[in-house]
Motif scaffolding. Structure first.
Motif, PDB file in Angstrom:
ATOM      1  N   THR A  43      43.692 -33.278  33.468  1.00 53.08           N
ATOM      2  CA  THR A  43      42.366 -33.236  32.840  1.00 53.08           C
ATOM      3  C   THR A  43      42.266 -34.212  31.678  1.00 53.08           C
ATOM      4  OG1 THR A  43      42.977 -31.386  31.413  1.00 53.08           O
ATOM      5  CG2 THR A  43      41.918 -30.845  33.503  1.00 53.08           C
ATOM      6  N   GLU A  44      43.391 -34.579  31.087  1.00 48.85           N
ATOM      7  CA  GLU A  44      43.397 -35.515  29.967  1.00 48.85           C
ATOM      8  C   GLU A  44      43.421 -36.977  30.422  1.00 48.85           C
ATOM      9  OE1 GLU A  44      46.761 -34.347  27.619  1.00 48.85           O
ATOM     10  OE2 GLU A  44      45.898 -32.382  27.160  1.00 48.85           O
ATOM     11  N   LEU A  45      43.730 -37.226  31.685  1.00 45.80           N
ATOM     12  CA  LEU A  45      43.778 -38.596  32.191  1.00 45.80           C
ATOM     13  C   LEU A  45      42.398 -39.225  32.173  1.00 45.80           C
ATOM     14  CD1 LEU A  45      45.924 -38.292  35.450  1.00 45.80           C
ATOM     15  CD2 LEU A  45      46.614 -39.373  33.326  1.00 45.80           C
ATOM     16  N   THR A  46      42.362 -40.527  31.952  1.00 49.21           N
ATOM     17  CA  THR A  46      41.126 -41.280  32.156  1.00 49.21           C
ATOM     18  C   THR A  46      41.492 -42.527  32.947  1.00 49.21           C
ATOM     19  OG1 THR A  46      41.364 -42.450  30.045  1.00 49.21           O
ATOM     20  CG2 THR A  46      39.976 -40.500  30.048  1.00 49.21           C
ATOM     21  N   VAL A  47      40.680 -42.847  33.917  1.00 50.20           N
ATOM     22  CA  VAL A  47      40.890 -44.042  34.720  1.00 50.20           C
ATOM     23  C   VAL A  47      39.583 -44.813  34.790  1.00 50.20           C
ATOM     24  CG1 VAL A  47      42.808 -43.210  36.131  1.00 50.20           C
ATOM     25  CG2 VAL A  47      40.495 -42.714  36.833  1.00 50.20           C
ATOM     26  N   GLU A  48      39.733 -46.122  34.831  1.00 54.02           N
ATOM     27  CA  GLU A  48      38.553 -46.966  34.917  1.00 54.02           C
ATOM     28  C   GLU A  48      38.591 -47.742  36.222  1.00 54.02           C
ATOM     29  OE1 GLU A  48      36.913 -50.868  32.673  1.00 54.02           O
ATOM     30  OE2 GLU A  48      37.186 -49.116  31.373  1.00 54.02           O
TER      31      GLU A  48
ATOM     32  N   THR B 204      34.256 -44.942  34.206  1.00 50.43           N
ATOM     33  CA  THR B 204      35.416 -44.222  33.694  1.00 50.43           C
ATOM     34  C   THR B 204      35.308 -42.772  34.151  1.00 50.43           C
ATOM     35  OG1 THR B 204      35.488 -45.644  31.748  1.00 50.43           O
ATOM     36  CG2 THR B 204      36.722 -43.581  31.633  1.00 50.43           C
ATOM     37  N   LEU B 205      36.405 -42.280  34.757  1.00 46.65           N
ATOM     38  CA  LEU B 205      36.471 -40.897  35.237  1.00 46.65           C
ATOM     39  C   LEU B 205      37.595 -40.169  34.527  1.00 46.65           C
ATOM     40  CD1 LEU B 205      36.384 -41.480  39.122  1.00 46.65           C
ATOM     41  CD2 LEU B 205      34.442 -41.139  37.596  1.00 46.65           C
ATOM     42  N   ASN B 206      37.476 -38.841  34.451  1.00 52.48           N
ATOM     43  CA  ASN B 206      38.618 -38.068  33.977  1.00 52.48           C
ATOM     44  C   ASN B 206      39.506 -37.759  35.182  1.00 52.48           C
ATOM     45  OD1 ASN B 206      37.602 -35.788  35.324  1.00 52.48           O
ATOM     46  ND2 ASN B 206      36.926 -34.774  33.461  1.00 52.48           N
ATOM     47  N   GLY B 207      40.603 -37.087  34.937  1.00 54.14           N
ATOM     48  CA  GLY B 207      41.554 -36.798  36.005  1.00 54.14           C
ATOM     49  C   GLY B 207      41.018 -35.923  37.118  1.00 54.14           C
ATOM     50  N   LYS B 208      39.933 -35.219  36.862  1.00 53.85           N
ATOM     51  CA  LYS B 208      39.318 -34.372  37.881  1.00 53.85           C
ATOM     52  C   LYS B 208      38.262 -35.123  38.681  1.00 53.85           C
ATOM     53  CE  LYS B 208      41.074 -30.263  36.625  1.00 53.85           C
ATOM     54  NZ  LYS B 208      41.638 -29.246  37.439  1.00 53.85           N
ATOM     55  N   GLY B 209      38.021 -36.398  38.356  1.00 53.46           N
ATOM     56  CA  GLY B 209      37.046 -37.189  39.099  1.00 53.46           C
ATOM     57  C   GLY B 209      35.632 -37.107  38.554  1.00 53.46           C
ATOM     58  N   VAL B 210      35.466 -36.524  37.359  1.00 51.82           N
ATOM     59  CA  VAL B 210      34.148 -36.422  36.752  1.00 51.82           C
ATOM     60  C   VAL B 210      33.866 -37.700  35.970  1.00 51.82           C
ATOM     61  CG1 VAL B 210      32.730 -35.150  35.093  1.00 51.82           C
ATOM     62  CG2 VAL B 210      34.297 -33.925  36.598  1.00 51.82           C
ATOM     63  N   MET B 211      32.694 -38.311  36.221  1.00 49.27           N
ATOM     64  CA  MET B 211      32.336 -39.554  35.564  1.00 49.27           C
ATOM     65  C   MET B 211      32.075 -39.299  34.085  1.00 49.27           C
ATOM     66  SD  MET B 211      29.343 -42.361  36.423  1.00 49.27           S
ATOM     67  CE  MET B 211      29.614 -42.246  38.172  1.00 49.27           C
ATOM     68  N   GLN B 212      32.753 -40.082  33.237  1.00 46.44           N
ATOM     69  CA  GLN B 212      32.580 -39.954  31.807  1.00 46.44           C
ATOM     70  C   GLN B 212      31.737 -41.081  31.227  1.00 46.44           C
ATOM     71  OE1 GLN B 212      36.794 -39.607  30.737  1.00 46.44           O
ATOM     72  NE2 GLN B 212      36.386 -37.479  30.221  1.00 46.44           N
ATOM     73  N   SER B 213      31.810 -42.257  31.839  1.00 46.63           N
ATOM     74  CA  SER B 213      30.974 -43.353  31.354  1.00 46.63           C
ATOM     75  C   SER B 213      30.688 -44.328  32.485  1.00 46.63           C
ATOM     76  CB  SER B 213      31.636 -44.079  30.182  1.00 46.63           C
ATOM     77  OG  SER B 213      32.735 -44.851  30.616  1.00 46.63           O
TER      78      SER B 213
ATOM     79  N   LYS C  54      38.271 -43.447  41.179  1.00 46.79           N
ATOM     80  CA  LYS C  54      38.745 -42.194  41.792  1.00 46.79           C
ATOM     81  C   LYS C  54      40.079 -42.416  42.516  1.00 46.79           C
ATOM     82  CE  LYS C  54      37.412 -38.240  44.391  1.00 46.79           C
ATOM     83  NZ  LYS C  54      36.441 -37.255  44.584  1.00 46.79           N
ATOM     84  N   ALA C  55      40.195 -43.517  43.236  1.00 50.17           N
ATOM     85  CA  ALA C  55      41.450 -43.819  43.938  1.00 50.17           C
ATOM     86  C   ALA C  55      42.595 -44.013  42.951  1.00 50.17           C
ATOM     87  CB  ALA C  55      41.275 -45.059  44.808  1.00 50.17           C
ATOM     88  N   LYS C  56      42.321 -44.682  41.844  1.00 48.25           N
ATOM     89  CA  LYS C  56      43.353 -44.881  40.826  1.00 48.25           C
ATOM     90  C   LYS C  56      43.778 -43.544  40.221  1.00 48.25           C
ATOM     91  CE  LYS C  56      41.962 -49.548  39.492  1.00 48.25           C
ATOM     92  NZ  LYS C  56      41.311 -50.359  38.437  1.00 48.25           N
ATOM     93  N   GLY C  57      42.818 -42.677  39.968  1.00 49.30           N
ATOM     94  CA  GLY C  57      43.124 -41.359  39.412  1.00 49.30           C
ATOM     95  C   GLY C  57      43.964 -40.527  40.352  1.00 49.30           C
TER      96      GLY C  57
END
Length: 101
Positions: free
Chosen positions: A20-25, A36-45, A73-76
């Motif tokens: 949940t703390e991960l962020t991927v772009e 930018t998504l969090n580790g659950k795949g929710v879009m943050q920006s 999402k694939a990166k996450g």
């Protein structure tokens, strides 16, 4: 055996917290659209280069947003898989064993 199962459960809980703390772009269109998504795949920006904001190019923009989201999402998912494998390697479980989550 029970001790090992409890230890694994605790480590899985830690992993889920880390996820949940991960962020991927992810990006598309040579960086014109980034998500930018969090580790659950929710879009943050969502960032869109102003050069893409044209009424007659909405379809292209929509495609780039979807591509950037899918890239992130694939990166996450790859990061979560990698961390799960690291966790499992320390537990002495057989290689390739998949957990139900």
């Amino acid at each position: 055996m029970m001790k090992q199962a409890k230890e694994m459960q605790a480590k899985m809980g830690e992993l889920q917290e880390k996820v949940t703390e991960l962020t991927v772009e992810g990006s598309a269109g040579a960086g014109l659209v980034s998500v930018t998504l969090n580790g659950k795949g929710v879009m943050q920006s969502l960032k869109i280069d102003s050069s893409l904001v044209k009424a007659d190019e909405v379809e292209i923009l929509e495609d780039l947003i979807m591509a950037a989201h899918n890239d992130a999402k694939a990166k996450g998912e790859a990061m979560v898989q990698e961390q799960t494998q690291e966790l499992m390697s320390g537990m002495g479980l057989p290689a390739g064993m998949k957990l139900p989550f």
